[in-house]
Scaffold this active site. Structure first.
Site, PDB file in Angstrom:
ATOM      1  N   ASP A  29      52.457  48.937   8.510  1.00 17.02           N
ATOM      2  CA  ASP A  29      51.829  49.753   9.553  1.00 17.02           C
ATOM      3  C   ASP A  29      50.355  49.378   9.702  1.00 17.02           C
ATOM      4  OD1 ASP A  29      50.917  50.908   7.226  1.00 17.02           O
ATOM      5  OD2 ASP A  29      51.488  52.964   7.750  1.00 17.02           O
ATOM      6  N   SER A  30      49.885  48.431   8.857  1.00 16.36           N
ATOM      7  CA  SER A  30      48.555  47.851   9.069  1.00 16.36           C
ATOM      8  C   SER A  30      48.506  47.169  10.435  1.00 16.36           C
ATOM      9  CB  SER A  30      48.226  46.838   7.964  1.00 16.36           C
ATOM     10  OG  SER A  30      49.266  45.883   7.841  1.00 16.36           O
ATOM     11  N   GLU A  57      48.102  49.820  -4.656  1.00 11.95           N
ATOM     12  CA  GLU A  57      46.964  49.406  -3.823  1.00 11.95           C
ATOM     13  C   GLU A  57      45.656  49.994  -4.352  1.00 11.95           C
ATOM     14  OE1 GLU A  57      47.630  49.642   0.381  1.00 11.95           O
ATOM     15  OE2 GLU A  57      45.529  49.223   0.862  1.00 11.95           O
ATOM     16  N   GLU A  93      55.034  55.597   1.532  1.00 12.40           N
ATOM     17  CA  GLU A  93      53.850  55.865   0.707  1.00 12.40           C
ATOM     18  C   GLU A  93      54.008  57.202  -0.011  1.00 12.40           C
ATOM     19  OE1 GLU A  93      50.295  55.614   3.104  1.00 12.40           O
ATOM     20  OE2 GLU A  93      50.747  53.564   3.743  1.00 12.40           O
ATOM     21  N   ASP A 148      57.615  48.874   7.174  1.00 11.73           N
ATOM     22  CA  ASP A 148      56.906  50.094   6.804  1.00 11.73           C
ATOM     23  C   ASP A 148      57.446  51.280   7.595  1.00 11.73           C
ATOM     24  OD1 ASP A 148      54.985  50.599   4.892  1.00 11.73           O
ATOM     25  OD2 ASP A 148      53.378  49.599   6.011  1.00 11.73           O
ATOM     26  N   LYS A 158      59.572  50.690   3.424  1.00 15.16           N
ATOM     27  CA  LYS A 158      58.515  51.079   2.478  1.00 15.16           C
ATOM     28  C   LYS A 158      57.959  52.443   2.851  1.00 15.16           C
ATOM     29  CE  LYS A 158      54.296  49.017   2.292  1.00 15.16           C
ATOM     30  NZ  LYS A 158      53.427  50.173   2.632  1.00 15.16           N
TER      31      LYS A 158
HETATM   32  O1  KIV Z   1      50.725  48.168   5.979  1.00 16.58           O
HETATM   33  C1  KIV Z   1      50.443  47.290   5.138  1.00 16.58           C
HETATM   34  O2  KIV Z   1      50.018  46.185   5.472  1.00 16.58           O
HETATM   35  C2  KIV Z   1      50.652  47.609   3.735  1.00 16.58           C
HETATM   36  C3  KIV Z   1      50.228  46.585   2.725  1.00 16.58           C
HETATM   37  C4  KIV Z   1      48.767  46.508   2.621  1.00 16.58           C
HETATM   38  C5  KIV Z   1      50.849  46.834   1.400  1.00 16.58           C
HETATM   39  O3  KIV Z   1      51.133  48.654   3.432  1.00 16.58           O
END
Ligand code: KIV
Length: 269
Positions: free
Chosen positions: A46-47, A184, A116, A85, A114
């Site tokens: 989600d970055s 992280e 969090e 994500d 993924k």
């Molecule tokens: O969204 C992302 O890029 C991440 C990584 C930094 C692990 O969660």
């Protein structure tokens, strides 16, 4: 062709003490390049909210935006394990929603999702997703979806009690069925403790040298980000390369140096 990477491969890599290489990617060409370079795990993070869409944080990212980029990455990958994500609010509210949204990501080509944190609802959701065959990568430490709660991008696990809480959370996500864990921006010594106490692989970003693998953001290591961070290393300066190329293109068009007859079409007389 080298063997397809699966969640089992990552587990074997931990056992055999082979380092896991992971990177984010958000489109078809970057997926192809990551695969060709032999990266083991590609994350549609989600970055992408920051790197591709220009948001200040990852909070505005919608499931549809992840799905859009995920489908492009899927088309570019053959070998690497593809993880998607789960964006803010797509999980953590209700278990049913989490399973449904994770299912949408899997139907669009993800091989794992993924999430969090390790709140009771997240743990319950991990159990439910794993229960219907969706592999889950967990993510602890400086989890960007909680940035406002942390009061900024700060090192996590600073005090003894925070460290115990993170160790406990790591064990909890493993017990819930997560197949791997991203750590992280936490102290390297804490990442070492967590890595040694878990049987699932840990993948660090700003978590020192003792994790089972490393993940970095595409734009950070290739020099496409405007900012630099302590936890990244620039392996290329693509911002300068691209700016230089675009300026040269603009100059040549303005000065009538491009296109030339070589780049033009003419009919035979
Ligand atoms: O969204 C992302 O890029 C991440 C990584 C930094 C692990 O969660």
């Amino acid at each position: 062709m080298p063997e397809k990477v699966t969640t089992r491969t990552l587990q074997q890599m931990k056992t055999q003490r082979q380092r896991i290489v992971a990177i984010t990617a958000y489109d078809y060409p970057s997926a192809q390049l990551a695969d060709a370079a032999g990266v083991d795990v590609v994350l549609v993070g989600d970055s992408l909210g920051n790197t591709m869409l220009g948001y200040d944080t990852t909070l505005p990212v919608q499931l549809d935006e992840i799905l859009h980029h995920l489908k492009a990455v899927r088309r570019g990958l053959t070998r690497a394990l593809l993880v998607a994500d789960m964006p803010f609010l797509s999980y953590g509210v209700s278990v049913e929603d989490a399973v449904y949204h994770a299912g949408k990501l899997m139907q669009s080509g993800a091989e794992a999702v993924k999430v969090e944190g390790a709140t009771p609802r997240v743990l319950e959701s991990i159990r439910a997703m794993v229960g219907i065959g969706i592999p889950v990568m967990a993510h602890l430490g400086l989890t960007p979806q909680s940035i406002h709660q942390f009061g900024g991008y700060r090192l996590q696990g600073r005090t003894a009690s925070e460290q115990e809480a993170l160790l406990h959370a790591a064990e909890a996500v493993q017990d819930a069925g997560a197949f791997s864990l991203v750590l992280e921006v936490i102290p390297a010594s804490l990442a070492k403790r967590i890595t040694e106490s878990l049987h699932i692989p840990t993948i660090g970003i700003g978590a020192g040298v003792h994790c089972d693998g490393e993940i970095q953001v595409w734009h950070d290591i290739l020099g496409l980000s405007e900012k630099t961070f302590k936890h990244t290393k620039r392996y290329a300066d693509l911002r300068s390369v691209i700016t230089h190329a675009l300026r040269q293109y603009a100059d040549e068009v303005r000065q009538r140096q491009f296109p030339t007859p070589e780049h033009s079409f003419e009919l035979e007389p």
